[in-house]
Design a protein around this motif. Structure first.
Motif: not given
Length: 81
Positions: A72-81
């Motif tokens: 979930e954290r990785m998905e949230a971080e990658n969504s900021w792009d």
């Protein structure tokens, strides 16, 4: 009963049932999953001396929620792009 009759299949089925009972939830970038994981780990540590098979269930749930938190954290971080 788990300590007396528990086997890998029973443990796996119980873990799946507990994991799936969470139901619908709001995204939290892994924060909620991490809190849940820590509660399962605390339960496992408490139970381990007297109920090692039961503790194995909670350690498994800890690992599952920990991985879910990371995902979930990785998905949230990658969504900021």
């Amino acid at each position: 009963m788990i300590e007396k009759y528990g086997d890998d299949k029973m443990i796996s089925c119980y873990q799946a049932a507990v994991f799936n009972r969470r139901g619908v939830f709001s995204p939290s970038a892994g924060k909620e999953e991490l809190r849940i994981a820590e509660r399962f780990r605390a339960n496992a540590q408490y139970l381990e001396p007297l109920y090692p098979l039961t503790a194995k269930i909670f350690y498994g749930l800890y690992e599952t929620y920990r991985r879910e938190s990371d995902r979930e954290r990785m998905e949230a971080e990658n969504s900021w792009d």
